[in-house]
Design a protein around this motif. Structure first.
Motif, PDB file in Angstrom:
ATOM      1  N   THR A  98       7.064 -15.538  -5.677  1.00 53.99           N
ATOM      2  CA  THR A  98       7.890 -15.114  -6.804  1.00 53.99           C
ATOM      3  C   THR A  98       7.038 -14.493  -7.908  1.00 53.99           C
ATOM      4  O   THR A  98       7.387 -13.446  -8.468  1.00 53.99           O
ATOM      5  N   GLU A  99       5.908 -15.122  -8.220  1.00 55.99           N
ATOM      6  CA  GLU A  99       5.026 -14.593  -9.261  1.00 55.99           C
ATOM      7  C   GLU A  99       4.391 -13.281  -8.823  1.00 55.99           C
ATOM      8  O   GLU A  99       4.255 -12.347  -9.610  1.00 55.99           O
ATOM      9  N   LEU A 100       4.016 -13.181  -7.562  1.00 56.68           N
ATOM     10  CA  LEU A 100       3.414 -11.952  -7.054  1.00 56.68           C
ATOM     11  C   LEU A 100       4.375 -10.777  -7.200  1.00 56.68           C
ATOM     12  O   LEU A 100       3.984  -9.683  -7.626  1.00 56.68           O
ATOM     13  N   MET A 106      -0.250  -7.404  -9.399  1.00 53.37           N
ATOM     14  CA  MET A 106      -0.497  -8.249  -8.234  1.00 53.37           C
ATOM     15  C   MET A 106       0.171  -7.680  -6.990  1.00 53.37           C
ATOM     16  O   MET A 106      -0.408  -7.685  -5.894  1.00 53.37           O
ATOM     17  N   MET A 107       1.390  -7.177  -7.161  1.00 55.45           N
ATOM     18  CA  MET A 107       2.100  -6.607  -6.018  1.00 55.45           C
ATOM     19  C   MET A 107       1.379  -5.373  -5.484  1.00 55.45           C
ATOM     20  O   MET A 107       1.188  -5.217  -4.278  1.00 55.45           O
ATOM     21  N   ARG A 108       0.974  -4.462  -6.399  1.00 57.76           N
ATOM     22  CA  ARG A 108       0.253  -3.255  -5.971  1.00 57.76           C
ATOM     23  C   ARG A 108      -1.039  -3.633  -5.238  1.00 57.76           C
ATOM     24  O   ARG A 108      -1.378  -3.033  -4.210  1.00 57.76           O
ATOM     25  N   ALA A 109      -1.759  -4.606  -5.759  1.00 60.23           N
ATOM     26  CA  ALA A 109      -3.014  -5.006  -5.131  1.00 60.23           C
ATOM     27  C   ALA A 109      -2.775  -5.543  -3.725  1.00 60.23           C
ATOM     28  O   ALA A 109      -3.525  -5.222  -2.786  1.00 60.23           O
ATOM     29  N   ARG A 110      -1.736  -6.354  -3.553  1.00 59.73           N
ATOM     30  CA  ARG A 110      -1.438  -6.911  -2.235  1.00 59.73           C
ATOM     31  C   ARG A 110      -1.054  -5.817  -1.242  1.00 59.73           C
ATOM     32  O   ARG A 110      -1.504  -5.823  -0.087  1.00 59.73           O
ATOM     33  N   LEU A 111      -0.230  -4.874  -1.676  1.00 49.90           N
ATOM     34  CA  LEU A 111       0.167  -3.789  -0.779  1.00 49.90           C
ATOM     35  C   LEU A 111      -1.025  -2.904  -0.444  1.00 49.90           C
ATOM     36  O   LEU A 111      -1.165  -2.437   0.695  1.00 49.90           O
ATOM     37  N   ASP A 112      -1.895  -2.670  -1.423  1.00 54.51           N
ATOM     38  CA  ASP A 112      -3.099  -1.873  -1.179  1.00 54.51           C
ATOM     39  C   ASP A 112      -3.986  -2.535  -0.130  1.00 54.51           C
ATOM     40  O   ASP A 112      -4.530  -1.877   0.769  1.00 54.51           O
ATOM     41  N   GLU A 113      -4.159  -3.844  -0.246  1.00 57.82           N
ATOM     42  CA  GLU A 113      -4.980  -4.585   0.719  1.00 57.82           C
ATOM     43  C   GLU A 113      -4.447  -4.418   2.134  1.00 57.82           C
ATOM     44  O   GLU A 113      -5.215  -4.372   3.099  1.00 57.82           O
ATOM     45  N   ALA A 114      -3.110  -4.320   2.251  1.00 57.51           N
ATOM     46  CA  ALA A 114      -2.483  -4.192   3.566  1.00 57.51           C
ATOM     47  C   ALA A 114      -2.325  -2.742   4.003  1.00 57.51           C
ATOM     48  O   ALA A 114      -1.835  -2.484   5.110  1.00 57.51           O
ATOM     49  N   GLY A 115      -2.714  -1.800   3.142  1.00 56.00           N
ATOM     50  CA  GLY A 115      -2.558  -0.394   3.478  1.00 56.00           C
ATOM     51  C   GLY A 115      -1.115   0.053   3.529  1.00 56.00           C
ATOM     52  O   GLY A 115      -0.747   0.934   4.309  1.00 56.00           O
ATOM     53  N   VAL A 116      -0.289  -0.541   2.678  1.00 59.31           N
ATOM     54  CA  VAL A 116       1.146  -0.258   2.672  1.00 59.31           C
ATOM     55  C   VAL A 116       1.526   0.461   1.381  1.00 59.31           C
ATOM     56  O   VAL A 116       1.106   0.063   0.286  1.00 59.31           O
ATOM     57  N   SER A 117       2.323   1.522   1.481  1.00 60.21           N
ATOM     58  CA  SER A 117       2.832   2.255   0.326  1.00 60.21           C
ATOM     59  C   SER A 117       1.719   2.645  -0.645  1.00 60.21           C
ATOM     60  O   SER A 117       1.707   2.217  -1.809  1.00 60.21           O
TER      61      SER A 117
END
Length: 372
Positions: A98-100, A106-117
């Motif tokens: 929920t916080e992410l 935080m959301m952008r960083a997580r998606l970047d790590e996964a190579g998504v969007s």
């Protein structure tokens, strides 16, 4: 009789309150002030700040509620997750997820790590100087605000200082985020995840107001039009990739995307239903009551058979957007709706001033009608 605590009392929460009451649930609501139609609609109102998990937890324990929830409110969802988790109440997303999703950086960083969007972005803390940013046009946003407040489009480095000051002033944390400006039609999608798998995707076109504020929707429509339907397969893949990258296990999500020349890109992902009453447009179009299904799941019922959801018939939800500094008149309320509107709701009475969320535009209510 089961009891529920709804965080917030504005129009979106009224939908949830009435849906629960139709299921014979005693509904309590809370807010930091006695304001909004939910105050009177709820069985009981409590003066408790929805951003204070300890106070909400104490209230939930005192009432003895069976669930805590909120609709369309990003600021309420961390409290929903934390209180439900602490008290062992049914809930969809963990406090961490929920916080992410609430925090854009935080959301952008997580998606970047996964190579998504992939989207160029830069996080700016409250005391940071104006950064050396070179991707223009760009969009500057608060990291953790809602309601399209504090957002600016910048065309050059000279525009950055004022835009960053505005974004930081509207952010709860004082943090801002710079992103490359995504260009293209907007598509929203309601998503249901079960056991880590995407079980349902309900996409709709999001039509943006032509006024001076950035990103204000003036209408939504379903099914997707000819300009966005071609990206359906890419959208499904993007949703599945995001669910995997974020680690969502169960529950509803609300995606906002822009279909760029390079395919759909994520604008935001919310751990909640939307704040635009889209459940009613979806129900009018398909017969499927998304809001009732979500609340029923929290009450212990299984998800319905999603394969039975009817093919959408063309349907539009359109907002009544007007000057926030003028009271609404009876003449306007009589003339504004379409002659063939299937549903009309004004969220204030004739002679009242609109609820002021910004100095530019106010949402007076909405209507739903067939076609686009």
């Amino acid at each position: 009789m089961k009891k529920a605590l709804i965080l917030g009392t504005l129009a979106g929460q009224v939908d949830a309150i009435l849906t629960l009451q139709a299921r014979d649930v005693e509904v309590h609501a809370c807010g930091h002030r006695r304001q909004g139609p939910g105050v009177e609609v709820a069985d009981e109102f409590h003066l408790v700040d929805i951003t204070d998990p300890e106070a909400v937890q104490a209230l939930a324990q005192r009432i003895g509620v069976d669930l805590v929830y909120s609709v369309g409110s990003d600021i309420a969802m961390p409290t929903v997750a934390q209180v439900s988790d602490r008290l062992g109440l049914p809930h969809f997303h963990s406090p961490e997820v929920t916080e992410l999703l609430r925090n854009k950086e935080m959301m952008r960083a997580r998606l970047d790590e996964a190579g998504v969007s992939p989207v160029a972005y830069l996080f700016v803390e409250p005391t940071d100087p104006v950064p050396p940013w070179t991707v223009f046009p760009a969009i500057v946003k608060p990291v953790d605000s809602q309601g399209q407040r504090g957002i600016s489009i910048v065309e050059s480095p000279e525009d950055l200082p004022a835009a960053l000051r505005l974004a930081k002033s509207e952010a709860i944390s004082g943090n801002a985020i710079l992103e490359e400006l995504l260009v293209g039609p907007e598509v929203s999608a309601h998503v249901i995840v079960e056991d880590g798998e995407v079980r349902l995707i309900l996409p709709s076109d999001r039509h943006v107001w032509a006024g001076p504020m950035v990103g204000i929707p003036h209408a939504h429509s379903i099914p997707l039009n000819s300009g966005t339907i071609e990206s359906s397969d890419e959208l499904v893949l993007l949703v599945e990739q995001c669910v995997s990258a974020i680690g969502v296990v169960n529950g509803p999500l609300y995606f906002q995307t822009i279909v760029t020349s390079n395919g759909p890109r994520i604008v935001e992902i919310a751990s909640r239903l939307d704040g635009c009453h889209l459940w009613r447009m979806i129900k009018t179009s398909t017969g499927f009551d998304l809001l009732d299904a979500v609340l029923a799941r929290l009450l212990g019922e299984p998800w319905p058979d999603f394969s039975a959801v009817d093919t959408p018939r063309p349907t539009t939800l359109e907002f009544f957007l007007e000057n926030p500094n003028e009271s609404v008149t009876e003449q306007y309320m009589e003339s504004a709706p379409h002659a063939d509107a299937e549903f009309v709701e004004f969220q204030l009475e004739a002679g009242q001033m609109p609820r002021r969320t910004n100095p530019t535009v106010a949402r007076l209510g909405y209507q739903i009608y067939s076609g686009f």
